[in-house]
Structures are given as C-alpha cells and as structure tokens.
Scaffold this motif. Structure first.
Motif, PDB file in Angstrom:
ATOM      1  N   GLN A  52       0.815  -1.214  -0.100  1.00  0.00           N
ATOM      2  CA  GLN A  52      -0.111  -0.161   0.012  1.00  0.00           C
ATOM      3  C   GLN A  52       0.752   1.356   0.227  1.00  0.00           C
ATOM      4  O   GLN A  52       0.435   2.426   0.546  1.00  0.00           O
ATOM      5  N   ASP A  66       1.782   4.711  -1.136  1.00  0.00           N
ATOM      6  CA  ASP A  66       1.562   5.839  -2.095  1.00  0.00           C
ATOM      7  C   ASP A  66       2.637   6.480  -2.858  1.00  0.00           C
ATOM      8  O   ASP A  66       3.841   6.079  -2.533  1.00  0.00           O
ATOM      9  N   ALA A  67       2.225   7.090  -3.935  1.00  0.00           N
ATOM     10  CA  ALA A  67       3.294   7.953  -4.544  1.00  0.00           C
ATOM     11  C   ALA A  67       4.448   8.921  -3.700  1.00  0.00           C
ATOM     12  O   ALA A  67       5.364   8.743  -3.873  1.00  0.00           O
ATOM     13  N   LYS A  68       3.706   9.389  -2.525  1.00  0.00           N
ATOM     14  CA  LYS A  68       4.696  10.065  -1.538  1.00  0.00           C
ATOM     15  C   LYS A  68       5.712   9.477  -0.988  1.00  0.00           C
ATOM     16  O   LYS A  68       6.751   9.601  -0.967  1.00  0.00           O
ATOM     17  N   SER A  81       3.680  -0.809  -4.387  1.00  0.00           N
ATOM     18  CA  SER A  81       2.898   0.377  -4.277  1.00  0.00           C
ATOM     19  C   SER A  81       1.790   0.418  -5.155  1.00  0.00           C
ATOM     20  O   SER A  81       1.351  -0.429  -6.032  1.00  0.00           O
ATOM     21  N   LYS A  82       0.917   1.345  -4.903  1.00  0.00           N
ATOM     22  CA  LYS A  82      -0.526   1.738  -5.398  1.00  0.00           C
ATOM     23  C   LYS A  82      -0.758   3.147  -5.472  1.00  0.00           C
ATOM     24  O   LYS A  82      -0.327   4.134  -4.675  1.00  0.00           O
TER      25      LYS A  82
END
Length: 318
Positions: A220, A222-224, A264-265
């Motif tokens: 999970q 995230d892009a950050k 990642s998602k």
C-alpha cells in the motif's frame, strides 16, 4: 608455558586498555558534540533498543533545540520528469548506463576461477601415470561446481564474489561512499537509521521505519512514500556515479527500488519507473553534492566503524 601465560596476560591487558580508551573516546566525543543542555541519552537508548519510532522522536527533539539541524531538512520530495542531460549536468558520469547492472566483479571472479583452474589443470597433466589424468579432471570440475552453486544458491556465489572483489583497490572506498550516501539521504529525508555495515558481503544501511515496513508488506505504498524511499534507495548509485566512470554497486539498489515499486499503489508503468529512477538519482545526487563535507565525514566515521549515534553526531562537526 610460563612465557605463553605472560604473553596472554599482556595481550588481555592491552586489549582491556584499548577497549577502555575506545569507550572513553566515544564518551568524550559525545560530550564535546552535544551542546550545553542537550541530552543524548534518549537517542542512545532508542538506538540500543532498535526502536525506529523512538529514534525518530529523539532526533525530532534534538532538531528542535538546534542540535540536529539537518535531520529531516528535506521531508518533502516531489517527482518530476527528468532527462539524462540533467544527470550529466549534475556531474553523473555515463548516466545512460546507470541502470545497467555491473558485471565487473562477477567477470573478474569467474575469469580468475576458470583461468586458475585451467592453468593448474595443464600443470597437473604432467604428473606421471594415472595422476596425470585424474588430477586435471578434478581441477577442471571446480569451474563446473562454481557454476552449479551459482545456479542453485546465487546468494552463496555472490558472497564469494563480494569477498573476491576486495582485491580491487577502490572496493572499500566505494562501499564507504555508497553506504554513507544511503545514511546521509535517509537522515536528510527524515528516515531513522538503525544500523549499518561495511563488511564485505554484508554492506547495507537499515533505515526503514515501522510505518513504512507495514505499508511495504501490505503493498500500500502511495506515491509520496514511494518517492521518499526511491531517493534513499538511489543514493548509493548516485554517490558512485558522481565519483566514478562506472557504478558497480547498483544491482542491490535497483532491486530494492523495484521491490518498492512492486509494493506501491497505484501501479507504476514502465515509463514512469524509468523516470522515477532518473529523478531519484538526480534528487539524491543533488543532496549529496550540497552536503559534500557531511557525506565525506560520514564516510570516514563509518569506515572507522563508528556507532550510529556517533554517525548522527557527525553533523555537529561540519
């Protein structure tokens, strides 16, 4: 027997004195590095417990009182489109080859094994009688065994290659430069460093905190968070690229980055992965250049096997 006992006793006394002096040196260094009123015991305790959250909290507190000013000084990173020209302008040598795993150490190891066994096999062929047949056969089979080990247990072969790579005069310096870069960027980004190693075959910096570990295992990210981890993962590659014409320690870094990407998602496309890699190298390389003195000081401290606590205090001497 009496001489041996005296020798052992003197050696033990010398060793004990050395250990005392080393501990005393670390204590004095901690005292001289800390500003008046700054308590480093919380940080020391957190590191001893390997508690990443406690280490982060301790460094946050030290940063607030002006002791660790550059800790988490770059907490916000934002990915953007990056070109190879930008990497070249930064000073990265042969930027177009950064993502190509180096085979220098592997090739040197295998060439040495094959060359040595071949030479010994020819010499053994001159032995009289059946020895001249069986010994060359046994020597020649060593190369096959090495290849078989590599296919069955790649990690074991890689450990042997890492040990052999020490023959290169730049190997230890490369390791120190590479791992110090991971340490430095993790520190600047705000990821707590728990331990590190420069030992051959074990070189690594452990800087993943518990929150990120849970996100990674659950897939999970995230892009950050992916961007932050990518910058730290590519730091070693960037440090080598700024110094050498060829990077030889990028394989593990690229594998680590790919692991993060896979967890990642939303999913990252091939084109986005390529850009992420370039951007992460550019961002980390810029931080390394802007903090060159601190990076070199960390190289020295880590080469001398300084504790993580003392490595964190390196900033105070810059």
């Amino acid at each position: 027997m009496l001489t041996s006992m005296v020798s052992v006793s003197n050696t033990a006394s010398t060793y004990t004195a050395f250990q005392y002096c080393r501990r005393r040196h670390h204590q004095l260094l901690r005292a001289s590095s800390a500003a008046p009123g700054v308590d480093l015991k919380t940080l020391e305790s957190a590191l001893a417990k390997k508690d990443s959250n406690a280490v982060k909290e301790a460094l946050d507190q030290l940063s607030e009182v002006g002791w660790a000013k550059r800790w988490s000084s770059q907490p916000y990173v934002s990915r953007r489109t990056t070109s190879l020209r930008e990497l070249t302008s930064l000073g990265i040598k042969n930027a177009e080859n950064l993502a190509i795993p180096s085979v220098r150490n592997d090739a040197a190891f295998l060439f040495t094994v094959v060359g040595t066994t071949g030479f010994l096999g020819v010499l053994a062929g001159q032995l009289p009688g059946d020895w001249g047949f069986f010994v060359p056969y046994l020597i020649g089979s060593i190369s096959l065994v090495v290849l078989a080990v590599g296919s069955i247990s790649p990690g074991l072969l890689q450990a042997a290659i890492s040990g052999f790579s020490a023959v290169f005069p730049d190997y230890q310096e490369r390791i120190a430069r590479h791992e110090a870069a991971h340490f430095l960027i993790g520190y600047l980004i705000g990821l707590p460093i728990l331990n590190y190693s420069l030992d051959i075959g074990k070189e690594h910096v452990n800087l993943i905190d518990e929150k990120l570990e849970k996100l990674i295992y659950s897939g999970q990210l995230d892009a950050k968070e992916l961007d932050r981890l990518a910058v730290v993962a590519m730091a070693g590659l960037a440090a080598e690229g700024l110094q050498y014409d060829k990077v030889v320690g990028q394989s593990a870094d690229l594998f680590t980055l790919q692991r993060f990407i896979n967890r990642s998602k939303p999913q990252v496309s091939k084109e986005q992965q390529q850009n992420l890699t370039r951007w992460a190298v550019l961002f980390s390389g810029s931080l390394i250049k802007n903090n060159k003195a601190l990076h070199e000081a960390l190289m020295t401290a880590m080469s001398n096997k300084a504790t993580v606590e003392l490595c964190n205090q390196t900033e105070k001497n810059r």
